[in-house]
Design a protein around this motif. Structure first.
Motif, PDB file in Angstrom:
ATOM      1  N   MET A  67       0.840  -1.205   0.000  1.00  0.00           N
ATOM      2  CA  MET A  67       0.000   0.000   0.000  1.00  0.00           C
ATOM      3  C   MET A  67       0.872   1.251   0.000  1.00  0.00           C
ATOM      4  O   MET A  67       1.877   1.324   0.694  1.00  0.00           O
ATOM      5  N   ILE A  68       0.466   2.233  -0.799  1.00  0.00           N
ATOM      6  CA  ILE A  68       1.175   3.501  -0.914  1.00  0.00           C
ATOM      7  C   ILE A  68       0.221   4.633  -0.541  1.00  0.00           C
ATOM      8  O   ILE A  68      -0.967   4.605  -0.904  1.00  0.00           O
ATOM      9  N   ILE A  69       0.715   5.612   0.184  1.00  0.00           N
ATOM     10  CA  ILE A  69      -0.058   6.816   0.457  1.00  0.00           C
ATOM     11  C   ILE A  69       0.326   7.856  -0.586  1.00  0.00           C
ATOM     12  O   ILE A  69       1.480   8.278  -0.666  1.00  0.00           O
ATOM     13  N   GLN A  70      -0.620   8.213  -1.423  1.00  0.00           N
ATOM     14  CA  GLN A  70      -0.393   9.238  -2.442  1.00  0.00           C
ATOM     15  C   GLN A  70      -1.139  10.495  -2.046  1.00  0.00           C
ATOM     16  O   GLN A  70      -2.122  10.443  -1.291  1.00  0.00           O
ATOM     17  N   LYS A  71      -0.704  11.627  -2.555  1.00  0.00           N
ATOM     18  CA  LYS A  71      -1.332  12.891  -2.191  1.00  0.00           C
ATOM     19  C   LYS A  71      -1.576  13.725  -3.442  1.00  0.00           C
ATOM     20  O   LYS A  71      -0.749  13.758  -4.345  1.00  0.00           O
ATOM     21  N   ILE A  72      -2.732  14.379  -3.485  1.00  0.00           N
ATOM     22  CA  ILE A  72      -3.041  15.322  -4.541  1.00  0.00           C
ATOM     23  C   ILE A  72      -3.795  16.491  -3.925  1.00  0.00           C
ATOM     24  O   ILE A  72      -4.764  16.294  -3.189  1.00  0.00           O
ATOM     25  N   ASP A  73      -3.311  17.695  -4.179  1.00  0.00           N
ATOM     26  CA  ASP A  73      -3.891  18.917  -3.595  1.00  0.00           C
ATOM     27  C   ASP A  73      -4.040  18.780  -2.075  1.00  0.00           C
ATOM     28  O   ASP A  73      -5.067  19.150  -1.495  1.00  0.00           O
ATOM     29  N   ASN A  74      -3.021  18.193  -1.461  1.00  0.00           N
ATOM     30  CA  ASN A  74      -2.977  17.994  -0.003  1.00  0.00           C
ATOM     31  C   ASN A  74      -4.021  17.023   0.531  1.00  0.00           C
ATOM     32  O   ASN A  74      -4.255  16.945   1.734  1.00  0.00           O
ATOM     33  N   ILE A  75      -4.655  16.278  -0.364  1.00  0.00           N
ATOM     34  CA  ILE A  75      -5.603  15.238   0.040  1.00  0.00           C
ATOM     35  C   ILE A  75      -4.916  13.888  -0.110  1.00  0.00           C
ATOM     36  O   ILE A  75      -4.472  13.519  -1.209  1.00  0.00           O
ATOM     37  N   GLU A  76      -4.807  13.144   0.973  1.00  0.00           N
ATOM     38  CA  GLU A  76      -4.156  11.842   0.935  1.00  0.00           C
ATOM     39  C   GLU A  76      -5.137  10.729   0.581  1.00  0.00           C
ATOM     40  O   GLU A  76      -6.315  10.784   0.935  1.00  0.00           O
ATOM     41  N   PHE A  77      -4.625   9.716  -0.120  1.00  0.00           N
ATOM     42  CA  PHE A  77      -5.440   8.537  -0.400  1.00  0.00           C
ATOM     43  C   PHE A  77      -4.520   7.333  -0.538  1.00  0.00           C
ATOM     44  O   PHE A  77      -3.308   7.453  -0.738  1.00  0.00           O
ATOM     45  N   LYS A  78      -5.122   6.140  -0.413  1.00  0.00           N
ATOM     46  CA  LYS A  78      -4.354   4.896  -0.463  1.00  0.00           C
ATOM     47  C   LYS A  78      -4.493   4.243  -1.837  1.00  0.00           C
ATOM     48  O   LYS A  78      -5.579   4.217  -2.422  1.00  0.00           O
ATOM     49  N   ILE A  79      -3.371   3.711  -2.324  1.00  0.00           N
ATOM     50  CA  ILE A  79      -3.360   3.067  -3.631  1.00  0.00           C
ATOM     51  C   ILE A  79      -2.230   2.045  -3.638  1.00  0.00           C
ATOM     52  O   ILE A  79      -1.307   2.119  -2.808  1.00  0.00           O
ATOM     53  N   ASN A  80      -2.279   1.083  -4.544  1.00  0.00           N
ATOM     54  CA  ASN A  80      -1.231   0.059  -4.579  1.00  0.00           C
ATOM     55  C   ASN A  80      -0.088   0.381  -5.533  1.00  0.00           C
ATOM     56  O   ASN A  80       0.938  -0.307  -5.529  1.00  0.00           O
ATOM     57  N   GLU A  81      -0.283   1.407  -6.352  1.00  0.00           N
ATOM     58  CA  GLU A  81       0.765   1.825  -7.278  1.00  0.00           C
ATOM     59  C   GLU A  81       0.568   3.299  -7.609  1.00  0.00           C
ATOM     60  O   GLU A  81      -0.555   3.721  -7.933  1.00  0.00           O
ATOM     61  N   LEU A  82       1.628   4.081  -7.538  1.00  0.00           N
ATOM     62  CA  LEU A  82       1.533   5.507  -7.835  1.00  0.00           C
ATOM     63  C   LEU A  82       1.053   5.732  -9.272  1.00  0.00           C
ATOM     64  O   LEU A  82       1.488   5.042 -10.201  1.00  0.00           O
ATOM     65  N   ARG A  83       0.133   6.699  -9.429  1.00  0.00           N
ATOM     66  CA  ARG A  83      -0.367   7.069 -10.758  1.00  0.00           C
ATOM     67  C   ARG A  83      -0.380   8.573 -10.897  1.00  0.00           C
ATOM     68  O   ARG A  83      -0.515   9.303  -9.914  1.00  0.00           O
ATOM     69  N   ASP A  84      -0.285   9.011 -12.124  1.00  0.00           N
ATOM     70  CA  ASP A  84      -0.344  10.439 -12.416  1.00  0.00           C
ATOM     71  C   ASP A  84      -1.803  10.823 -12.660  1.00  0.00           C
ATOM     72  O   ASP A  84      -2.393  10.448 -13.674  1.00  0.00           O
ATOM     73  N   PHE A  85      -2.372  11.560 -11.709  1.00  0.00           N
ATOM     74  CA  PHE A  85      -3.746  12.039 -11.850  1.00  0.00           C
ATOM     75  C   PHE A  85      -3.777  13.545 -12.114  1.00  0.00           C
ATOM     76  O   PHE A  85      -4.776  14.210 -11.826  1.00  0.00           O
ATOM     77  N   SER A  86      -2.694  14.085 -12.667  1.00  0.00           N
ATOM     78  CA  SER A  86      -2.601  15.537 -12.864  1.00  0.00           C
ATOM     79  C   SER A  86      -3.649  16.074 -13.834  1.00  0.00           C
ATOM     80  O   SER A  86      -3.970  17.266 -13.799  1.00  0.00           O
ATOM     81  N   PHE A  87      -4.223  15.189 -14.668  1.00  0.00           N
ATOM     82  CA  PHE A  87      -5.259  15.653 -15.591  1.00  0.00           C
ATOM     83  C   PHE A  87      -6.499  16.166 -14.856  1.00  0.00           C
ATOM     84  O   PHE A  87      -7.329  16.877 -15.424  1.00  0.00           O
ATOM     85  N   LEU A  88      -6.603  15.816 -13.575  1.00  0.00           N
ATOM     86  CA  LEU A  88      -7.731  16.316 -12.783  1.00  0.00           C
ATOM     87  C   LEU A  88      -7.666  17.828 -12.591  1.00  0.00           C
ATOM     88  O   LEU A  88      -8.686  18.467 -12.289  1.00  0.00           O
ATOM     89  N   ASN A  89      -6.490  18.409 -12.786  1.00  0.00           N
ATOM     90  CA  ASN A  89      -6.319  19.850 -12.569  1.00  0.00           C
ATOM     91  C   ASN A  89      -7.252  20.686 -13.442  1.00  0.00           C
ATOM     92  O   ASN A  89      -7.638  21.792 -13.066  1.00  0.00           O
ATOM     93  N   LYS A  90      -7.619  20.158 -14.604  1.00  0.00           N
ATOM     94  CA  LYS A  90      -8.477  20.950 -15.491  1.00  0.00           C
ATOM     95  C   LYS A  90      -9.886  21.118 -14.921  1.00  0.00           C
ATOM     96  O   LYS A  90     -10.652  21.970 -15.384  1.00  0.00           O
ATOM     97  N   TYR A  91     -10.228  20.297 -13.909  1.00  0.00           N
ATOM     98  CA  TYR A  91     -11.541  20.421 -13.271  1.00  0.00           C
ATOM     99  C   TYR A  91     -11.473  21.208 -11.967  1.00  0.00           C
ATOM    100  O   TYR A  91     -12.507  21.471 -11.347  1.00  0.00           O
ATOM    101  N   GLY A  92     -10.249  21.578 -11.550  1.00  0.00           N
ATOM    102  CA  GLY A  92     -10.104  22.348 -10.321  1.00  0.00           C
ATOM    103  C   GLY A  92      -9.252  21.622  -9.302  1.00  0.00           C
ATOM    104  O   GLY A  92      -8.359  20.844  -9.638  1.00  0.00           O
ATOM    105  N   LYS A  93      -9.567  21.850  -8.054  1.00  0.00           N
ATOM    106  CA  LYS A  93      -8.785  21.319  -6.935  1.00  0.00           C
ATOM    107  C   LYS A  93      -9.526  20.143  -6.291  1.00  0.00           C
ATOM    108  O   LYS A  93     -10.718  20.226  -5.996  1.00  0.00           O
ATOM    109  N   VAL A  94      -8.791  19.061  -6.058  1.00  0.00           N
ATOM    110  CA  VAL A  94      -9.377  17.886  -5.402  1.00  0.00           C
ATOM    111  C   VAL A  94      -9.680  18.206  -3.943  1.00  0.00           C
ATOM    112  O   VAL A  94      -8.828  18.745  -3.228  1.00  0.00           O
ATOM    113  N   PHE A  95     -10.912  17.902  -3.511  1.00  0.00           N
ATOM    114  CA  PHE A  95     -11.272  18.141  -2.113  1.00  0.00           C
ATOM    115  C   PHE A  95     -11.669  16.871  -1.368  1.00  0.00           C
ATOM    116  O   PHE A  95     -11.805  16.873  -0.153  1.00  0.00           O
TER     117      PHE A  95
END
Length: 309
Positions: free
Chosen positions: A1-29
């Protein structure tokens, strides 16, 4: 298990992924990262509007199926959201592929999921926090009956569009307590009619709601099956079950109705719900529409009774 972070929001995942495309919709809350479907979802806000973004194909923590199958299931569900567009269904905005991921973008819907399993540990550790389903069950009978009318209405609409509800349960439903509004938030496994059980006993669905045919490989899955689902949901909402009852259902892979003395509504409505969950398909209502008509007529009488008590 890996703890990944996007826009200071932490979440758990088994492999790091690039979710930067979410930026076009704003900030992850917020992030929903514990679904057994294999999807990971994000709430994103650009200051003017919010979106709910569901992503398939990442190596999520609790997935019970492969990444490829997760992608296929989400992609194949997109026409269903369009064909079953409804005032109470979460609104699909866009869907597309990003490398080996598949992305579905929905308009954000306010409300609280009535089976928010990702919060169960929090409730266990903080007994003062009341889960949404318990808050929902504490509403007046009239409000709950009105909310359940949306379940009937949507599955009757589904029926009219020659689709069958699969894996429809309280985890598919959000309730906005401020507006008393129901949103159906997940129809990923709905199918076009005719449909059959192609998975045997592991067919999609909550054990406490599944019809007998949802355990039988090759069995027909149709409106009569959906009648059972709605009847079981009625018992779950207006009946009283304890932990031993639920344990028995899971041990026996079978739903059973509560006894009448543990039923909150009147005898007429109890008998209607009881017919809906008959083990023998031929003893149930032939369609969700027929079931709803019978229920609605007796419900009016019940509400009149309690108003004049």
């Amino acid at each position: 298990m890996i703890i990944q972070k996007i826009d200071n929001i932490e979440f758990k995942i088994n492999e790091l992924r690039d979710f930067s495309f979410l930026n076009k919709y704003g900030k992850v809350f917020c992030v929903f990262d514990e679904n057994d479907s294999g999807n990971i979802s994000f709430g994103v806000d650009n200051g003017e509007e919010k979106h709910f973004v569901k992503i398939a194909g990442a190596k999520t923590l609790n997935s019970c199926i492969s990444q490829e199958k997760t992608v296929d299931l989400l992609k194949s569900a997109m026409p269903t959201y369009r064909e079953l567009k409804h005032p109470n269904l979460i609104e699909l905005i866009d869907d597309y592929a990003v490398d080996d991921l598949y992305v579905a973008v929905f308009k954000w819907a306010d409300g609280e999921c009535l089976f928010d399993h990702w919060n169960f540990d929090k409730y266990m550790n903080n007994p003062s926090i009341v889960p949404p389903i318990k808050r929902f069950k504490r509403l007046s009978c009239e409000k709950r009956l009105n909310a359940f009318n949306t379940y009937f209405d949507f599955l009757a609409f589904t029926e009219s569009k020659n689709h069958v509800a699969v894996d429809f349960y309280d985890g598919s439903i959000m309730y906005d307590f401020k507006r008393d509004f129901v949103t159906i938030c997940d129809i990923d496994f709905f199918r076009k009619s005719p449909a059959v059980n192609d998975m045997g006993k592991d067919f999609w669905g909550a054990i406490r709601l599944k019809a007998p045919e949802e355990y039988i490989l090759g069995a027909r899955i149709d409106s009569v099956t959906n009648v059972f689902t709605l009847g079981a949901m009625l018992f779950g909402l207006f009946g009283v079950y304890d932990g031993n009852d639920l344990a028995k259902m899971y041990a026996e892979n079978a739903f059973f109705p509560c006894k009448y003395e543990f039923w909150e509504l009147n005898e007429d409505l109890y008998k209607i719900a009881l017919k809906a969950v008959s083990k023998d398909r031929k003893d149930r209502y032939r369609s969700v529409k027929n079931f709803h008509e019978e229920w609605a007529g007796r419900k009016v009488n019940y509400l009149w009774e309690i108003i004049n008590m």
